[in-house]
Design a protein around this motif. Structure first.
Motif, PDB file in Angstrom:
ATOM      1  N   GLY A 101      -4.729   0.202 -15.534  1.00 28.22           N
ATOM      2  CA  GLY A 101      -4.136   0.788 -14.331  1.00 28.22           C
ATOM      3  C   GLY A 101      -2.976   0.004 -13.746  1.00 28.22           C
ATOM      4  O   GLY A 101      -2.204   0.547 -12.946  1.00 28.22           O
ATOM      5  N   TRP A 102      -2.814  -1.265 -14.137  1.00 26.31           N
ATOM      6  CA  TRP A 102      -1.738  -2.086 -13.573  1.00 26.31           C
ATOM      7  C   TRP A 102      -0.365  -1.441 -13.759  1.00 26.31           C
ATOM      8  O   TRP A 102       0.462  -1.422 -12.837  1.00 26.31           O
ATOM      9  CB  TRP A 102      -1.723  -3.471 -14.216  1.00 26.31           C
ATOM     10  CG  TRP A 102      -2.762  -4.429 -13.723  1.00 26.31           C
ATOM     11  CD1 TRP A 102      -3.732  -5.035 -14.478  1.00 26.31           C
ATOM     12  CD2 TRP A 102      -2.949  -4.918 -12.388  1.00 26.31           C
ATOM     13  NE1 TRP A 102      -4.510  -5.856 -13.700  1.00 26.31           N
ATOM     14  CE2 TRP A 102      -4.052  -5.805 -12.408  1.00 26.31           C
ATOM     15  CE3 TRP A 102      -2.294  -4.679 -11.176  1.00 26.31           C
ATOM     16  CZ2 TRP A 102      -4.505  -6.461 -11.268  1.00 26.31           C
ATOM     17  CZ3 TRP A 102      -2.746  -5.333 -10.036  1.00 26.31           C
ATOM     18  CH2 TRP A 102      -3.838  -6.206 -10.087  1.00 26.31           C
ATOM     19  N   GLY A 103      -0.121  -0.909 -14.933  1.00 27.50           N
ATOM     20  CA  GLY A 103       1.201  -0.364 -15.256  1.00 27.50           C
ATOM     21  C   GLY A 103       1.581   0.864 -14.450  1.00 27.50           C
ATOM     22  O   GLY A 103       2.759   1.199 -14.339  1.00 27.50           O
ATOM     23  N   ALA A 104       0.585   1.543 -13.887  1.00 26.11           N
ATOM     24  CA  ALA A 104       0.861   2.765 -13.124  1.00 26.11           C
ATOM     25  C   ALA A 104       1.146   2.489 -11.652  1.00 26.11           C
ATOM     26  O   ALA A 104       1.614   3.362 -10.929  1.00 26.11           O
ATOM     27  CB  ALA A 104      -0.329   3.719 -13.243  1.00 26.11           C
ATOM     28  N   LEU A 105       0.865   1.260 -11.204  1.00 27.76           N
ATOM     29  CA  LEU A 105       1.030   0.933  -9.788  1.00 27.76           C
ATOM     30  C   LEU A 105       2.493   0.713  -9.413  1.00 27.76           C
ATOM     31  O   LEU A 105       3.289   0.232 -10.219  1.00 27.76           O
ATOM     32  CB  LEU A 105       0.239  -0.338  -9.448  1.00 27.76           C
ATOM     33  CG  LEU A 105      -1.280  -0.313  -9.605  1.00 27.76           C
ATOM     34  CD1 LEU A 105      -1.858  -1.661  -9.195  1.00 27.76           C
ATOM     35  CD2 LEU A 105      -1.903   0.808  -8.783  1.00 27.76           C
ATOM     36  N   THR A 106       2.832   1.049  -8.182  1.00 26.73           N
ATOM     37  CA  THR A 106       4.164   0.741  -7.664  1.00 26.73           C
ATOM     38  C   THR A 106       4.282  -0.776  -7.510  1.00 26.73           C
ATOM     39  O   THR A 106       3.284  -1.506  -7.540  1.00 26.73           O
ATOM     40  CB  THR A 106       4.405   1.389  -6.294  1.00 26.73           C
ATOM     41  OG1 THR A 106       3.452   0.849  -5.354  1.00 26.73           O
ATOM     42  CG2 THR A 106       4.256   2.899  -6.353  1.00 26.73           C
ATOM     43  N   GLU A 107       5.501  -1.236  -7.322  1.00 25.52           N
ATOM     44  CA  GLU A 107       5.732  -2.671  -7.168  1.00 25.52           C
ATOM     45  C   GLU A 107       4.941  -3.238  -5.989  1.00 25.52           C
ATOM     46  O   GLU A 107       4.323  -4.303  -6.098  1.00 25.52           O
ATOM     47  CB  GLU A 107       7.230  -2.927  -6.965  1.00 25.52           C
ATOM     48  CG  GLU A 107       7.601  -4.395  -6.878  1.00 25.52           C
ATOM     49  CD  GLU A 107       9.088  -4.621  -6.721  1.00 25.52           C
ATOM     50  OE1 GLU A 107       9.481  -5.699  -6.240  1.00 25.52           O
ATOM     51  OE2 GLU A 107       9.876  -3.710  -7.069  1.00 25.52           O
ATOM     52  N   ASN A 108       4.954  -2.525  -4.862  1.00 27.96           N
ATOM     53  CA  ASN A 108       4.229  -3.002  -3.682  1.00 27.96           C
ATOM     54  C   ASN A 108       2.722  -3.016  -3.907  1.00 27.96           C
ATOM     55  O   ASN A 108       2.031  -3.935  -3.472  1.00 27.96           O
ATOM     56  CB  ASN A 108       4.560  -2.145  -2.459  1.00 27.96           C
ATOM     57  CG  ASN A 108       5.826  -2.610  -1.762  1.00 27.96           C
ATOM     58  OD1 ASN A 108       6.197  -3.780  -1.837  1.00 27.96           O
ATOM     59  ND2 ASN A 108       6.494  -1.693  -1.087  1.00 27.96           N
ATOM     60  N   ALA A 109       2.207  -1.984  -4.582  1.00 28.03           N
ATOM     61  CA  ALA A 109       0.763  -1.917  -4.826  1.00 28.03           C
ATOM     62  C   ALA A 109       0.310  -3.080  -5.703  1.00 28.03           C
ATOM     63  O   ALA A 109      -0.719  -3.709  -5.441  1.00 28.03           O
ATOM     64  CB  ALA A 109       0.390  -0.591  -5.467  1.00 28.03           C
ATOM     65  N   ALA A 110       1.082  -3.376  -6.741  1.00 25.58           N
ATOM     66  CA  ALA A 110       0.736  -4.495  -7.620  1.00 25.58           C
ATOM     67  C   ALA A 110       0.840  -5.817  -6.862  1.00 25.58           C
ATOM     68  O   ALA A 110      -0.011  -6.703  -7.007  1.00 25.58           O
ATOM     69  CB  ALA A 110       1.665  -4.505  -8.833  1.00 25.58           C
TER      70      ALA A 110
END
Length: 412
Positions: A101-110
């Motif tokens: 799921g990391w790759g699907a997150l926005t920059e802020n979410a990660a």
């Protein structure tokens, strides 16, 4: 409560999940998503606990202190500091290592999924950003051709609309729990040109924002809103009351997060053509500070079922479950694919698009909400706002007190 998280005789694990920003519509969405999770994970059941919002943080703290009866919990940027300092939160970084799921997150979410030390105490479910909810019909009726752009214009329009004889009030003032947050938003707008974007309680000079002369002007305008343009009962209004005050048609303006779009949209007291949102209110230099606020799901360190708890958090943070939760709760999404959805470009969401397109006017800054003393600060600040409203403390005394507090904290 201990028994809630023990495996049943058939091996079924029951997780206890506690939310804190509770409202009925949101709880129903969560229950539906939980049902989907349970259908895909036959050996896991989830029991959702939904305390009233104003009591939720205290309830969570009591449960965490007890060290039992809680597995998954809502963790906010306001609570992650003190909760983790007390050892109540489980670091999920190892469990999330290699998560697809990391790759699907926005920059802020990660970014917000890990703290400065690389520990993952929660995964954000969405982001909050302030805008001005307003009654377009009442603004027009009062003789204005546009909603307020600045704090001074808000005071002018709210005062003009105020008519207690008709049970009509200008502004949904937040005098109760977390009332200090709107006070600081006003001050930040007035010192926007001088602010440290990495710590919105600090000026670029290193001094606290409460030391600036402009802070005094911000307080004059802000507290005038209470005296001239708000319901007397709003002296005690927290989140639920101020949202209700706008939703039931009694107030014309409300400063709140996007999740309220969904709540107001369900109102039977005001029609969809009677309200919308406008960008944040600017200060004298024509700028505003948008505090980056978030919350998400974490695991209690006392949980006996951390593996299943993390599995639930992954489920809620991926694909359709995440998109549905952010849409139905009107949150800025955590998934890249959801950001460009037409849903976020129409109606009451337009103000957020406007603010995103003007980052030099609506400046994003980070408040130090993950500080271990944030809960202590919030309690102190709320108490002193109440003292000002009651006439027991002057605005100057409040600023001096807040400046002293933050000067000492910033020096550490």
């Amino acid at each position: 409560m201990t028994g809630c998280t023990s495996p049943a005789a058939d091996g079924t694990v029951t997780l206890q999940m506690v939310e804190s920003l509770t409202n009925p519509a949101r709880t129903q969405v969560l229950k539906s998503l939980i049902a989907d999770f349970e259908a895909k994970n036959k050996g896991v059941k989830v029991q959702l606990v939904s305390p009233p919002t104003d009591q939720a943080d205290q309830k969570l703290q009591q449960m965490l202190q007890a060290g039992s009866g809680i597995d998954v919990l809502e963790v906010r940027d306001l609570t992650v500091g003190p909760f983790s300092k007390n050892g109540w939160l489980y670091d999920m970084s190892h469990d999330l290592d290699g998560w697809t799921g990391w790759g699907a997150l926005t920059e802020n979410a990660a970014k917000f999924s890990k703290n400065a030390e690389g520990k993952s105490y929660f995964v954000p479910y969405g982001f909050y950003g302030l805008s001005l909810f307003y009654r377009s019909d009442l603004v027009k009726e009062a003789g204005f051709n546009a909603p307020p752009n600045s704090w001074q214009e808000l005071l002018q329009q709210a005062t003009a609309i105020q008519d207690p004889s008709k049970k009509r009030y200008g502004y949904a003032f937040r005098g109760g729990k977390n009332g200090y947050t709107n006070v600081t938003v006003a001050i930040e707008a007035y010192v926007a040109d001088q602010i440290d974007v990495n710590n919105a309680y600090k000026l670029s000079s290193g001094k606290s924002i409460f030391s600036a002369p402009e802070a005094r002007e911000a307080l004059k305008t802000y507290f005038a809103l209470f005296k001239q343009a708000s319901p007397p009962s709003s002296v005690a209004w927290g989140y639920p009351e101020m949202v209700e005050g706008f939703s039931n048609g009694s107030t014309a303006f409300l400063l709140q997060d996007p999740e309220v779009i969904a709540t107001v949209g369900q109102s039977k007291a005001i029609g969809k053509d009677q309200w919308t949102t406008a960008p944040m209110l600017v200060g004298p230099t024509g700028k505003a500070i948008q505090p980056m606020a978030t919350a998400g799901w974490g695991v209690a360190s006392s949980s006996k079922h951390k593996q299943e708890a993390v599995k639930l958090i992954k489920f809620l943070s991926e694909g359709e479950a995440s998109i549905r939760f952010t849409k139905e709760n009107s949150l800025v999404p955590i998934l890249k694919e959801a950001v460009d959805d037409e849903f976020y470009k129409v109606g009451a969401w337009k103000s957020y698009v406007t603010m995103n397109q003007k980052p030099d006017v609506y400046i994003t800054a980070v408040q130090p909400r993950d500080a271990s003393w944030w809960t202590e600060w919030a309690q102190k600040a709320d108490t002193e706002v109440q003292q000002v409203l009651a006439g027991k403390m002057s605005q100057e005394e409040l600023l001096a007190s807040w400046d002293k507090y933050w000067t000492e904290k910033l020096a550490k």
